[in-house]
Motif scaffolding. Sequence first.
Motif, PDB file in Angstrom:
ATOM      1  N   LYS A  87       4.132  80.626  76.452  1.00  0.00           N
ATOM      2  CA  LYS A  87       5.074  80.016  75.505  1.00  0.00           C
ATOM      3  C   LYS A  87       6.074  79.129  76.229  1.00  0.00           C
ATOM      4  O   LYS A  87       6.435  78.050  75.747  1.00  0.00           O
ATOM      5  N   ASP A 102       8.849  69.545  75.281  1.00  0.00           N
ATOM      6  CA  ASP A 102      10.065  68.795  75.615  1.00  0.00           C
ATOM      7  C   ASP A 102       9.722  67.540  76.403  1.00  0.00           C
ATOM      8  O   ASP A 102      10.247  66.455  76.140  1.00  0.00           O
ATOM      9  N   LYS A 105       3.317  73.283  66.414  1.00  0.00           N
ATOM     10  CA  LYS A 105       3.371  73.945  67.711  1.00  0.00           C
ATOM     11  C   LYS A 105       2.749  75.339  67.660  1.00  0.00           C
ATOM     12  O   LYS A 105       2.031  75.752  68.558  1.00  0.00           O
ATOM     13  N   GLU A 110       8.179  73.767  85.945  1.00  0.00           N
ATOM     14  CA  GLU A 110       9.495  74.038  85.367  1.00  0.00           C
ATOM     15  C   GLU A 110       9.499  75.360  84.612  1.00  0.00           C
ATOM     16  O   GLU A 110      10.430  76.154  84.694  1.00  0.00           O
ATOM     17  N   TRP A 138       4.499  85.263  77.344  1.00  0.00           N
ATOM     18  CA  TRP A 138       5.817  84.667  77.533  1.00  0.00           C
ATOM     19  C   TRP A 138       5.703  83.411  78.407  1.00  0.00           C
ATOM     20  O   TRP A 138       6.266  82.367  78.132  1.00  0.00           O
ATOM     21  N   VAL A 153       4.355  73.062  83.914  1.00  0.00           N
ATOM     22  CA  VAL A 153       4.038  74.388  84.445  1.00  0.00           C
ATOM     23  C   VAL A 153       5.072  74.798  85.485  1.00  0.00           C
ATOM     24  O   VAL A 153       5.605  75.915  85.467  1.00  0.00           O
ATOM     25  N   ASN A 185       6.634  75.204  75.497  1.00  0.00           N
ATOM     26  CA  ASN A 185       7.916  74.603  75.108  1.00  0.00           C
ATOM     27  C   ASN A 185       8.317  73.514  76.101  1.00  0.00           C
ATOM     28  O   ASN A 185       8.820  72.453  75.701  1.00  0.00           O
TER      29      ASN A 185
END
Lengths: 1095, 157
Positions: free
Chosen positions: B61, B69, B109, B37, B58, B35, B65
């Motif tokens: 998303k 990672d 995803k 980052e 946004w 969150v 992502n």
Amino acid sequence: MKKNGDYNNIEKILQKRYEGVKKDIKDPGFVNINYAGAQRKERFFEKPAVYAAGLVLVAVLVCGGTFIGLKYLEKLGASRIDPLTSDTVGISGELTDPDVTDTEQVTDDDCGTDKLRAPVYMTVKSGGETIYPNAYFLWSEKYSDGDGAWIDADGAGAETVKAVPDIAFDGVSLEIGYENASEVHYSIKQNEKPVYSGDGDLSGFFSEAEQGVYRVIASFTVTGREIDGKFESSAWECPFDVAVWTTEVTVMETEPDSDNVSETETETDTETETTAETTDITLPGTYKEGKPPVYLKVFDANEIIYPDAWLWGTEVAKNVPVLHYDGSDIDIAYVQPSGRCYVGYRRYGSDEEEHISVDYINDYLKHAHTGTYRFVIRFSFTYGDTVEGFDYPFDVEVLIKEETTEPEETTGPDLHDPETPDLTVKVTCGAKTIIPDAYAAYGGGVDEDNAYMSNKVPYITYVNDGMKADYDERNIANVSYWIAFSDKKSWTLEEVNDYLKDAVEGEYRIVIRIKRETHDEYGNFINSTYDYPFDVIVTTPAEPIEPDMTNGKHPVYLTVKCGNQTVYPDAYFLWTTEYRDEEGGWLEGDGAGAVWAENVPVIEFDGGAAIKIGYKEAGNGTSLSFRINKGEEYWNVSRDEINSFFKHAELGTYRITVTCSVKGRLIDGQYESTGWEYPFDVKIQSAETETYPTQEFIDLIEVRANGEKINGLIPEWETFTGYELEIVGREDILIYYKTGMTVSAINKASVVEIESTVRVQGGYNDTVSHNSLDSLNNAITKALQDGADSIYITVDMKNSNAYAHYSFEIMFGQKGKAPVYLSVAGDGRIYPDAYPDHVDVYENGKTVKTTGNGVSDAKNIPTVNYGEGLSVNYNALTDKYLPQRLIKYELYDINTGAVLTEGPTINRLNAYLESAKSGIYRAVVSFYLNDFNMNDGTTVTGYYVYPFNVYVEYKETSDAKRPVYLTVSNGNGTIYPDGYFCWCEMYDDRSGSWVDGCNGLAPSYVAVIKYDGGDLVFRYDDAGNGTEIDGIGCYDENENPCYPSVGTFDDLNRFFKTADNGVYRVYVSFIIKGRLIDGKYERECWEYPFDVVVK
Amino acid sequence: MEKEEFSDRVQAKRKDLFAAAYSVVRNTEDAKDAVSEAVASVWANLHKLKDDSKFDAWLLKAVYNEAKDIYKRNRTASSIEELSEAFSYDADMENVEFFDIISRCGFDKKTHLILTMRFVYGCTLEEIAADADIPLSTVKTKYYRALKKLSRTEGLK
């Protein structure tokens, strides 16, 4: 339905579980936002304890214990941030809880909205109405704990509003309620002109205001923490509109010009007249459910409805209430707004008199057929030169007539003087019986001009059994029937029944004329003739449906026929868009459609009879679309395309899903609609060859060698049936040359025209046309002598009935390996070798060995270029050797060995390779031979496999580059990205409605361009009625957007200027306009993906 | 968008964002990392946001992502004990196991994102399509396939 119940159930379970998760999960604490970005490595989450401590701190601070408070916060672990160097602004320690759920003023969720919420909750009330204006941020002044500084922020306030609620002033009071706010101020404008500014009670202002709509902006200040002797604060604006109806209505002394306004006072309702002289202002309040300026109610003994007012707008009225007529009189009451106003009653949609009365309505309803009738009460006002009016529409639904088995006695039409009938006639149709009134037929005939066109006659619904008339048959001299206005004056009952059986939907007036001859008590002869008029309603009977109604065939009964088979697929709810009268809003919902379909019916397709899909229209219009699921999904195919698809499909079972869209009511120019999916399976179990009809023409030519016929030569053929052509395709046939081979015609008499072409394969570059078979055979011989590897021959023959096209190849010298000589043609031709796969070899009836491990033994695997598609030839084998055409085609990933596709013909491989990525694929053709004679005294049984490679170089497909041809260039070259359909909004001419198609396919090929440091240059042509760029999307390899997805070419080029190394996927979206219909363009969306390599 | 508003909007969604990240990484610390980052990244790129209404999607998303990672880098199996660290002391054990059940279904995803937007954010399918830039038909297909799969999953009753 059961399926939807399941779906709802799992959705509810998930919702409940997610709510539980959200409830139970620990609050992670405020996010201390690292505004410096990725340079900072620390994570800035603060623990909830810190937040709680912040609240404690505030209390401490308020008491002046700043130092103690700071120390306490540090002790609990809050990170200390240097206000001089940090770019981090936290909001921990803020007085108001940022979770604004307690103060939300809007009911919709966050998604897709940009409404701001204030920490105030405002209500505005007047009369029985309450509205909740939204608050819009105006400015704030807050202390940033992180920076240790005061920060100002500004918003646009009420200037940015999109939707402002309105309320009608009831003439008495306007109450405004709010919480946690101070410094309340109101500014009021009318027509953009300020008319009030202050903080007083607005009731007084509006009580004296003129008629009109006023925009009120209430502003509030909310106070936060006190820091260093100064309070944090924020200001918010809450806009709303107030409508004021004037109470100064003048008496209308002259008729208004408008046709819509009442013309005479004499036709107004009695009640209106009695109140018309009242000059006192009577404000509403009695009937709160109604709307100003007149509070109206319509009621009968059991029900009350409150019609809304529409500014002379019955046509746009929504939420029209319905009164269910129970046979008792209805009544209408209202509170007069002031003075005298004009009241008119109207039957909506009627060409009849406009100024009816309550009595008329009741009289009308007493004799009305079953159905819904709309009435309108109109109030007209004049203010100076202006005439204004309000319509109050309401519906009355008449139900009871259908349920009455014994009809009430009706009074006869006024234009005749009914005598006491001396004969009662009962007319029965189905389960219903009516008793028409009797009217003396004066002058010897009915009045043909009007044919008793009163609606005061009984009616009956026609059913296929027909009508029966029952009466005392004594003394009857003559009975005749007449269908009103027909030229034929005398019908029999049978003729009437026959006529109505096939009649179009509608209402038919029937008159029975009965002539009687009797004697009175004195013996005098009495001759009497009576007419008995009644109506027959003819409706189109529903198609026969499967008696099992439990499987949800609602709302459209779909019938699928093929030959003698008929199935009735079930319906599965997919979506709904409906208007909720109660809330006055649109509701949308989704179902799972055919996803979980069970009990899917199967129909067999034999290639002969076509699949026919029929349905009966429902609602205000029904439209169908189709898709075929079989590996790939084919969307939005037409009914014709379904049959075309199956004609050429391979064996197997295919799922067809019919999507049915049913339109409901038309509200605000938009139809309600529901979508349903109807799945059914189509099974193809006939071999391809069985679909070839036997034609005399089919064996017209043969290839023979030394008198022996070479099997397998079957033409493509077409038959002429009027203007229609039926074409059946067929793979080319490969024939291995044998000495003395010739091509001959077996039925020369029917041949009227021959044209053949010989194309020599490999080393013999000659393409020759021949107009006779002799010439053709000479060419074959010459090619053999000249050392050609093979020749490819096409022969076209015609006679008066048909046209035949043969294509075959003659191989000179067998290539490949026995026992099957396989040839694969793409862009070039290869001859894969045969490798036995556990084949049993017999000699003299005994097994002598088992040999081979198939592909793993392969040493020489040739490669063919895919080109325009692969075709496969092999020497003809009888069923004895190749039982049931046991041939298998497989395609593998050459790297992983994974099976990509397989099937009984090459078609499946071609379908896959057609859109495959560039590269090499491994294909294997397998033949199962049974007791095959190897010409060496042995026979073999088992599989022979023929492996070969296919090289695919991407080429355009039919979907590619449509409808816009996009070119992307830079210093490293030019690429031509393919276009892929994403969605469309099309007008369906047949159903007369707009339909959406949102079924884009995943890209199968993506072009790549290397970034050269400069701008990418884009070129494209317009298509359709105009082309617009919808957006330029860009994503990195992790699917993170390079920038917000809706960008421009400039955004894209700006991004690449500073982009890191990597591969970026770019999507260029085009909107193509189609036809202009009803002021709206049809639209299609196409996406053009390509990759940009930055290195 | 000013810092003030940005901060307000992030804070308002912090628990949802954390839950979304946690559903991927199933680890409290990693979820917080994701969150943080993602929020920093979104702030840095905020000037590119032209449609304010897509801010929440946004942000979600980006969190997703980032969480993916992190999960790829630190892929480890979580025990129920580890899972429970993100939950309050008196949490229902069924809720603790819930993410484990979702994870076992092996959704891609997009599907994961759709489910989270649907249930955590309470979005309609149309809103998901609009905000996540996924064709509505794709959203519907994936959503209902996921429901179908979940309906057969043990532990969801």
